[in-house]
Design a protein around this motif. Structure first.
Motif, mmCIF file in Angstrom:
data_model
loop_
_atom_site.group_PDB
_atom_site.id
_atom_site.type_symbol
_atom_site.label_atom_id
_atom_site.label_comp_id
_atom_site.label_asym_id
_atom_site.label_seq_id
_atom_site.Cartn_x
_atom_site.Cartn_y
_atom_site.Cartn_z
ATOM 1 N N SER A 162 12.112 12.565 -31.189
ATOM 2 C CA SER A 162 10.930 13.413 -30.974
ATOM 3 C C SER A 162 9.932 13.251 -32.112
ATOM 4 O O SER A 162 10.298 13.349 -33.286
ATOM 5 C CB SER A 162 11.340 14.884 -30.862
ATOM 6 O OG SER A 162 12.168 15.072 -29.733
ATOM 7 N N ALA A 163 8.664 12.995 -31.761
ATOM 8 C CA ALA A 163 7.590 12.871 -32.751
ATOM 9 C C ALA A 163 7.005 14.253 -33.022
ATOM 10 O O ALA A 163 7.309 15.234 -32.338
ATOM 11 C CB ALA A 163 6.517 11.923 -32.234
ATOM 12 N N ILE B 230 10.906 0.109 -25.681
ATOM 13 C CA ILE B 230 11.498 0.432 -26.987
ATOM 14 C C ILE B 230 10.386 0.374 -28.029
ATOM 15 O O ILE B 230 9.759 -0.663 -28.216
ATOM 16 C CB ILE B 230 12.626 -0.560 -27.334
ATOM 17 C CG1 ILE B 230 13.735 -0.490 -26.279
ATOM 18 C CG2 ILE B 230 13.189 -0.276 -28.723
ATOM 19 C CD1 ILE B 230 14.701 -1.646 -26.323
ATOM 20 N N ARG B 231 10.150 1.488 -28.703
ATOM 21 C CA ARG B 231 9.064 1.565 -29.674
ATOM 22 C C ARG B 231 9.498 1.108 -31.070
ATOM 23 O O ARG B 231 8.794 0.345 -31.745
ATOM 24 C CB ARG B 231 8.536 3.007 -29.758
ATOM 25 C CG ARG B 231 7.880 3.511 -28.476
ATOM 26 C CD ARG B 231 6.566 2.790 -28.183
ATOM 27 N NE ARG B 231 5.624 2.892 -29.293
ATOM 28 C CZ ARG B 231 4.827 3.921 -29.533
ATOM 29 N NH1 ARG B 231 4.869 4.985 -28.730
ATOM 30 N NH2 ARG B 231 3.986 3.922 -30.545
ATOM 31 N N TYR B 232 10.638 1.605 -31.507
ATOM 32 C CA TYR B 232 11.094 1.327 -32.875
ATOM 33 C C TYR B 232 12.574 0.951 -32.875
ATOM 34 O O TYR B 232 13.321 1.350 -31.982
ATOM 35 C CB TYR B 232 10.875 2.550 -33.772
ATOM 36 C CG TYR B 232 9.472 3.115 -33.691
ATOM 37 C CD1 TYR B 232 8.373 2.363 -34.108
ATOM 38 C CD2 TYR B 232 9.243 4.392 -33.176
ATOM 39 C CE1 TYR B 232 7.092 2.865 -34.012
ATOM 40 C CE2 TYR B 232 7.952 4.906 -33.086
ATOM 41 C CZ TYR B 232 6.881 4.138 -33.498
ATOM 42 O OH TYR B 232 5.609 4.632 -33.404
ATOM 43 N N TYR B 233 12.954 0.191 -33.898
ATOM 44 C CA TYR B 233 14.366 -0.181 -34.012
ATOM 45 C C TYR B 233 14.756 -0.417 -35.470
ATOM 46 O O TYR B 233 13.903 -0.709 -36.322
ATOM 47 C CB TYR B 233 14.653 -1.456 -33.200
ATOM 48 C CG TYR B 233 14.067 -2.709 -33.833
ATOM 49 C CD1 TYR B 233 14.777 -3.441 -34.792
ATOM 50 C CD2 TYR B 233 12.784 -3.139 -33.502
ATOM 51 C CE1 TYR B 233 14.221 -4.568 -35.391
ATOM 52 C CE2 TYR B 233 12.222 -4.261 -34.092
ATOM 53 C CZ TYR B 233 12.956 -4.967 -35.045
ATOM 54 O OH TYR B 233 12.399 -6.080 -35.660
ATOM 55 N N VAL B 234 16.019 -0.248 -35.738
ATOM 56 C CA VAL B 234 16.608 -0.659 -37.015
ATOM 57 C C VAL B 234 17.789 -1.552 -36.658
ATOM 58 O O VAL B 234 18.278 -1.524 -35.526
ATOM 59 C CB VAL B 234 17.083 0.547 -37.852
ATOM 60 C CG1 VAL B 234 15.909 1.336 -38.403
ATOM 61 C CG2 VAL B 234 18.015 1.448 -37.062
ATOM 62 N N ASN C 252 10.545 7.694 -41.911
ATOM 63 C CA ASN C 252 10.739 8.101 -40.522
ATOM 64 C C ASN C 252 11.033 6.830 -39.735
ATOM 65 O O ASN C 252 10.941 5.724 -40.270
ATOM 66 C CB ASN C 252 9.512 8.842 -39.979
ATOM 67 C CG ASN C 252 8.238 8.020 -40.095
ATOM 68 O OD1 ASN C 252 8.233 6.807 -39.863
ATOM 69 N ND2 ASN C 252 7.133 8.675 -40.455
ATOM 70 N N ILE C 253 11.395 6.967 -38.480
ATOM 71 C CA ILE C 253 11.801 5.806 -37.705
ATOM 72 C C ILE C 253 10.676 4.780 -37.569
ATOM 73 O O ILE C 253 10.928 3.576 -37.513
ATOM 74 C CB ILE C 253 12.349 6.226 -36.318
ATOM 75 C CG1 ILE C 253 13.033 5.045 -35.611
ATOM 76 C CG2 ILE C 253 11.253 6.854 -35.469
ATOM 77 C CD1 ILE C 253 14.254 4.507 -36.286
ATOM 78 N N LYS C 254 9.434 5.252 -37.553
ATOM 79 C CA LYS C 254 8.295 4.330 -37.452
ATOM 80 C C LYS C 254 8.195 3.453 -38.696
ATOM 81 O O LYS C 254 8.011 2.242 -38.600
ATOM 82 C CB LYS C 254 6.998 5.130 -37.261
ATOM 83 C CG LYS C 254 5.770 4.254 -37.047
ATOM 84 C CD LYS C 254 4.531 5.114 -36.811
ATOM 85 C CE LYS C 254 3.292 4.235 -36.585
ATOM 86 N NZ LYS C 254 2.089 5.058 -36.340
#
Length: 345
Positions: free
Chosen positions: A232-233, A285-289, A322-324
């Protein structure tokens, strides 16, 4: 798993029961060896010819692909799999070399199998049909007929030990609510699409099943496994994120330096773009690690999603990211940074 390959050749089983991940990895390893020897096109053509011949009553698959059967001990006739969806491509590959694949469905609370494929009725990509004496239905189906799978029959548990509230929630009017999402097609075959708890609900009400995106990611030959979740943003929107576990051996074949973050990021960025082209925009998929440390699992090899996502959030919070900001970074290294900061504190 360390001695699994050795055990297969030693004990030469006729039947194997396991989760799809095991059979996916075996298929990938053997396919890679075939490609290295330059036999990929020849094997693919032989599979097509052998399948046509088998359909006409002349089954030569086990003779033609004797060498491909050797890593399994040479005698493997049947694979029974469950616990997660198996890729149709994986099923077709095993069937093409002469191994029958049966997918089942069940839970501990249902003693445990409730449905499965058989020689009479079997369809790739489904869990077959209910066993005799077992009733299966879809609760609150949507326009496409998908909803929660519910089961009824003498195989259902009496209840959870000393937990009446959980029992009342799970068993309603004689039907056990599995927590799994799925549908029953026109021919009566059961399709399991995901879990109610893992389903991602976006701000606009659209639903995303992480298992679908994970299946695309896991097809990449340099990926061991993956986890997809919704983050959640600040404005309330839910963004699709992923943690990707890389296969270091496979990655080193593509990337000279397996610890070169910028090089790995380029490879993964390209792969994620390709996956996003396969799905509707709201599922992208917006972001990944990424990392090399395997995901935490249950004894039945299911990912402990809540534990993993909470760990990721804790790491990001401690490292002031943050994830971004963290997208494309090695989560294992961020975890090390977190450990050091805790020690220094």
């Amino acid at each position: 798993m360390k001695y699994f390959s050795k055990n297969l050749t030693e004990y030469q089983p006729d039947c194997l029961v396991g989760v799809p991940l095991i059979f996916d990895k075996f298929k990938s390893r053997i396919s890679d060896e075939v490609k290295k020897k330059g036999l990929h096109k020849k094997v693919k053509l032989l599979m097509k010819i052998a399948n046509v011949a088998a359909a006409l009553g002349l089954d030569l698959r086990r003779k033609l692909f004797k060498q491909l059967l050797e890593p399994f001990g040479g005698n493997l006739q049947v694979i029974v799999t469950g616990g997660a969806a198996v890729e149709p491509g994986t099923v077709n590959w095993y069937e093409s070399i002469g191994i029958k694949v049966y997918q089942g469905y069940g839970l501990t609370e249902t003693s445990p199998v409730v449905a499965g494929g058989n020689d009479r009725r079997r369809k790739t990509g489904t869990c077959g049909e209910p066993l005799p004496g077992v009733k299966l239905a879809i609760a609150n189906p949507d326009a496409k007929g998908a909803g929660e799978i519910v089961v009824s029959g003498k195989n259902i548990m009496l209840g959870y030990w000393k937990n009446e509230d959980a029992t009342k929630e799970a068993i309603q009017e004689g039907w056990f609510h599995t927590g799994d999402l799925g549908l029953i097609d026109k021919k009566g075959f059961i399709h399991v699409t995901g879990r109610v708890k893992s389903m991602i609900v976006l701000k606009n009400g659209k639903k995303v099943f992480p298992e679908e995106l994970e299946s695309y990611i896991n097809k990449l030959k340099f990926v061991k496994e993956s986890l997809v979740w919704g983050e959640s943003a600040s404005d309330g929107t839910v963004e699709i994120c992923s943690r990707i576990v890389l296969d270091k051996e496979q990655m080193s074949c593509i990337q000279t330096l397996p610890d070169d973050e910028s090089g790995i990021k380029k490879i993964l960025d390209s792969a994620i773009r390709d996956i996003n082209r396969l799905v509707p925009v709201y599922k992208t998929i917006r972001y990944y690690v990424y990392g090399y440390e395997e995901l935490v699992k249950t004894t039945s090899m299911k990912i402990k999603r809540y534990i993993e996502t909470e760990r990721i959030r804790a790491i990001l919070k401690t490292t002031a990211l943050n994830i971004k900001n963290a997208t494309g970074k090695n989560i294992d290294k961020l975890k090390e940074m977190m450990a050091k900061s805790v020690e220094n504190y």
